[in-house]
Design a protein around this motif. Structure first.
Motif, PDB file in Angstrom:
ATOM      1  N   ARG A 530     -77.211 -15.849  17.196  1.00 44.58           N
ATOM      2  CA  ARG A 530     -75.953 -14.996  17.004  1.00 44.58           C
ATOM      3  C   ARG A 530     -74.434 -15.473  18.097  1.00 44.58           C
ATOM      4  N   ARG A 531     -74.173 -14.390  17.475  1.00 44.34           N
ATOM      5  CA  ARG A 531     -72.471 -14.666  18.085  1.00 44.34           C
ATOM      6  C   ARG A 531     -72.640 -13.527  19.232  1.00 44.34           C
ATOM      7  N   MET A 532     -72.566 -13.816  20.382  1.00 48.81           N
ATOM      8  CA  MET A 532     -72.138 -12.910  21.463  1.00 48.81           C
ATOM      9  C   MET A 532     -71.352 -11.421  20.500  1.00 48.81           C
ATOM     10  N   SER A 533     -71.750 -10.176  20.207  1.00 47.96           N
ATOM     11  CA  SER A 533     -70.156  -9.036  20.065  1.00 47.96           C
ATOM     12  C   SER A 533     -71.328  -8.287  20.414  1.00 47.96           C
ATOM     13  N   LYS A 534     -70.186  -7.606  20.328  1.00 48.00           N
ATOM     14  CA  LYS A 534     -70.498  -5.823  20.687  1.00 48.00           C
ATOM     15  C   LYS A 534     -70.914  -5.080  19.575  1.00 48.00           C
TER      16      LYS A 534
END
Length: 818
Positions: A530-534
């Motif tokens: 998945r996208r790296m996201s906070k």
RNA sequence: GGGCGGUUAGCUCAGUUGGGAGAGCACCAGCUCGACAAGCUGGGGGUCACUGGUUCGAGCCCAGUACCGCCCACCA
């Protein structure tokens, strides 16, 4: 030079890295020199949001740029890696507004002046931390030249750009449909709209014919996902050649709820296959309808306000409702009036604000625009002609497609944080555009002027980054020395927003491209893809990785994993980098133990010495080719194998006995070889290499500014010198079979393989197994050479190589008495 | 809807004009060698997504299929 610190068996990057980062910066080694005669090499860092923190993309991109900068610095270029920040209009304003809300107030309450003051205050307190984090990565930015897009000088450049475009006639004000974010309370550009699939209901509504004559069913059915916009309908459109509806064209239908009579028009933008083939036209709230409305001279009615609430000429009870509430009312009304044909579920892509995630509200609004066709033309040419090259090249075509189909740019934002438009109005409505506040209206001379309240799109100022940071519009020494620059390295998602606009602005204002190579680096995904996201909790903080493994290992690992378009983050390559640093450290310990007063000096006598110097030189050439092609993953792979396989496993092991014996020639040559190895590794792993360099005897310069090794052909003939020994070692390890060797080869073999310590089986190894293997190889080669078509049609070199292999296997088999 | 990228070992990924399937990690076995056990040596493990084609020969070239991902987009 400081005293040589004790070298422990385990390399610990902590302390070492910070120490060198401070030393390099304090000694001014990052500094670019505008008065230098040396050729320049310039990269401007993509200015991070001033509110942001370092993420994995920054870390990778920082490593790429720093490796290039360090490499060129060593090659004698006058390097400038330009640091700085972007004011990031919407993002920054949102952060401070959130803080105000927590305090129970709002920007409207405290007013514009106080709000802007508050933003500055926030920035001084919490902003601008990334450059410190870039330092921790070892980034050799020229920190003294840090710039901010809201510096006074930079603001002046932005004003000049705007006025320039205005005077060119490319800036204009127009009432058009725009992407309105009800949450950010501003318009945003098409590029800031993200299309997300959502589940909606498609409502089929019947519009009765105004002159119902009994022909047909007396109505036309339209489909909509936004029933509330029915209230703003001004027409129904059908395709001109749609025979179902030709008899309706020119007649009138009645808009439900509001009872307005509107015409049925013909337009070929209507898709006959979709829905009922009849399209309700709402120019005030839909982009397509807006275009159709303009072309047919239809009114633009507005029923949804900037706050997303219902307004306008609609039933009183609907005023103030949300669009959804109003839509429910309209559907209910249709049901009661028997005008609701059906509702069906419908999945489609809808525009959302990429910053707030809010659904975009298309609204008609008076905004400032920039006509971009003329700006795009030179940029198109620059890419087509190859003056600007993208890496990988596919992105050049994508950039080109966008430029070729470029659309007007909505440059005004209804925000307070940013560059306020240099536009003034007099009471008569005249417009004056000037870089600084004018004394009087340019048209009527009145001194009573009011400045436009909007600010410019953040990317309007970012477009100037490669030269506004150098002092443009003034003719400064820095601008003369460092423009045009060389490379821009950035993320895929801002090719249009930023890269293309830098090309356009640079060519328009300075008549030259701002850089000739554009690196589009990999997107690093979370380990699960998945996208790296906070917000997803999938982010990995590069500072944690640096803390755990060191900056050198992190740099190595990021470059190693950044080969494809998207790549999943994994610790494997980082660990590999850490092992490489440790290996290098330990082989340096070996070569530096009891070094006495021997200084580095290549005076090779033995085979393994000529060989390693040749291997280092050929690797240097290959490495340069990799870096020239921006192929960093291959570059670091090459360095790993040079260090582990060639330098440590073969050379160091082979020369070790002579070092123990106190052979000073061997020692001096080893140090010279180590020096070259350190130089090749420094751009990627600057800290550990500088630390070892400092431990070398008689070292009067820093590695960071040591000259990059030039070509060295002296030992080129020896690059394959160890092939015989290596094959013998392989055979010995595989089956314990010894191979007859020349004296110097035997010496190396014994030092590296150490047969007396086991591993194989000594002279009585499994000779029969080795014979069997060779017979297999011979059979395979014979089979190929027996194939007439292969011999006839394969390239001569391939056939010849096969013959040579066969001969060699036969010789080897003979030697084994088979 | 249009375009682009990907699919190779348990995992993350290489594979350079078509010519004997690789690396790192993980796993197994053996080495306490005067740099490194955070080390060294060796080993097991792959229908190169699938189908068809071209070729003496295909992971690589061509056509198609499936799945994953990205970008662009005005079918309500």
């Amino acid at each position: 030079m400081e005293p040589r610190p004790h070298m422990e068996p385990l390399y610990r990057p902590h302390g070492v890295e910070e120490r060198w980062q401070r030393a390099w910066e304090e000694e001014g080694l990052y500094r670019a020199d505008p008065s230098s005669d040396a050729p320049s090499y310039v990269i401007a860092v993509p200015p991070p949001n001033v509110t942001g923190a370092l993420h994995m993309g920054h870390a990778l991109n920082g490593t790429i740029q720093d490796s290039l900068i360090r490499w060129h610095r060593m090659r004698g270029f006058n390097t400038l890696w330009q640091p700085g920040y972007d004011h990031a209009g919407i993002a920054t304003q949102a952060v401070v507004e959130r803080e105000l809300r927590r305090e129970g107030t709002s920007r409207q309450e405290i007013g514009r002046e106080a709000f802007v003051e508050r933003v500055w205050q926030w920035l001084h307190e919490y902003g601008g931390v990334i450059m410190g984090q870039f330092r921790r990565l070892g980034s050799s930015l020229d920190y003294e030249r840090e710039r901010f897009t809201m510096d006074d000088d930079y603001i002046r450049a932005v004003m000049r750009f705007f006025v320039h475009l205005y005077e060119r006639g490319w800036i204009y004000r127009d009432n058009r449909i725009i992407n309105w974010c009800p949450d950010c309370r501003t318009s945003i550009s098409d590029l800031e709209v993200e299309h997300i699939e959502v589940d909606d209901a498609l409502t089929y509504a019947r519009y009765l014919l105004a002159d119902g004559d009994g022909a047909g069913d007396g109505y036309v059915t339209v489909a909509t996902v936004r029933p509330a916009t029915i209230l703003a309908d001004v027409a129904v459109a059908v395709h001109p050649s749609d025979e179902r509806y030709t008899q309706l064209i020119g007649r009138e239908v009645i808009v439900p709820v509001v009872g307005r009579k509107v015409p049925v028009i013909a337009d070929d933008r209507v898709e006959p296959e979709f829905g009922t083939g009849a399209l309700k036209i709402t120019p005030g709230h839909d982009p397509v309808d807006f275009e159709i409305g303009r072309d047919h001279g239809l009114p633009e009615l507005t029923v949804i306000g900037f706050d997303g609430r219902m307004i306008g000429d609609i039933p009183d009870m609907l005023v103030g409702l949300t669009e959804e509430e109003a839509g429910d009312y309209v559907v209910e009304w249709l049901r009661e009036e028997k005008l609701l044909e059906k509702r069906e579920s419908y999945r489609h892509a809808v525009g959302h604000c990429e910053r707030s995630g809010t659904r975009i509200q298309p609204l008609v609004s008076l905004q400032w625009w920039c006509a971009t066709e003329e700006l795009a033309r030179p940029a198109i040419d620059a890419i087509q002609s190859g003056r600007v090259r993208f890496h990988p090249p596919v992105h050049g075509r994508v950039a080109l497609d966008w430029l070729t189909a470029i659309r007007p740019w909505n440059v005004s934002r209804q925000l307070w944080w940013g560059h306020q438009l240099p536009i003034w109005y007099c009471p008569d409505g005249h417009v004056t555009c000037a870089e600084t506040e004018p004394d009087a209206c340019a048209e009527c001379g009145t001194a009573e002027l009011r400045r436009d309240e909007d600010v410019l799109d953040t990317w309007f100022s970012s477009a100037l980054w490669p030269f506004a940071t150098l002092g443009w519009p003034d003719d400064t020494p820095a601008l003369r020395a460092f423009y045009p620059g060389d490379v821009n390295s950035t993320a895929r998602e801002i090719i249009f927003l930023w890269v293309n606009r830098m090309l356009m602005a640079g060519l328009e204002l300075l008549g030259d491209i701002p850089f000739h190579d554009v690196i589009i680096h990999s997107t690093i995904l979370a380990p699960d893809g998945r996208r790296m996201s906070k917000s997803l909790g999938t982010g990995i903080d590069p500072l944690d990785v640096i803390e755990a493994h060191g900056a050198d290992a992190t740099r190595y690992g990021l470059l190693k994993m950044s080969s494809g378009q998207d790549v999943r983050f994994s610790y494997g390559p980082i660990e590999e980098g850490r092992k490489l640093a440790n290996k290098l450290w330990n082989v340096a310990r070996l070569l530096l133990a009891d070094v006495g007063d021997v200084v580095p000096d290549a005076r090779p006598r033995e085979l393994e010495e000529r060989w390693i110097l040749a291997r280092i030189d050929t690797t240097r050439a290959e490495l340069e080719a990799d870096l020239d092609a921006f192929d960093f993953a291959h570059a670091v792979d090459r360095l790993y194998h040079l260090t582990f396989d060639d330098f440590c496993d073969w050379y160091a092991e082979a020369v070790k006995p002579r070092l123990y014996a106190g052979d000073e020639d061997a020692r001096a040559t080893a140090l010279a070889a180590l020096e070259r190895l350190l130089k090749l590794l420094h751009p990627v792993m600057p800290h550990v290499t500088e630390e070892i360099w400092a431990n070398l005897p008689r070292r009067e310069t820093r590695l960071i500014v040591a000259p990059w090794p030039g070509p060295d052909e002296r030992f080129a003939a020896d690059v394959g010198a160890l092939v015989g020994v290596q094959e013998a070692a392989e055979r010995f390890r595989r089956s314990g079979v010894s191979t007859p060797l020349e004296a110097d080869e035997k010496r190396i073999f014994d030092a590296v393989v150490r047969p007396e310590r086991g591993g194989g089986g000594g002279e009585n190894g499994n000779i029969e197994a080795e014979r069997e293997r060779l017979r297999g190889e011979i059979a395979r080669a014979e089979e190929m050479l027996a194939n007439e078509r292969f011999v006839e049609r394969a390239p001569a070199a391939v056939v010849e190589a096969e013959r040579e292999k066969l001969e060699r296997y036969r010789r080897e088999l003979d030697a084994l008495g088979g």
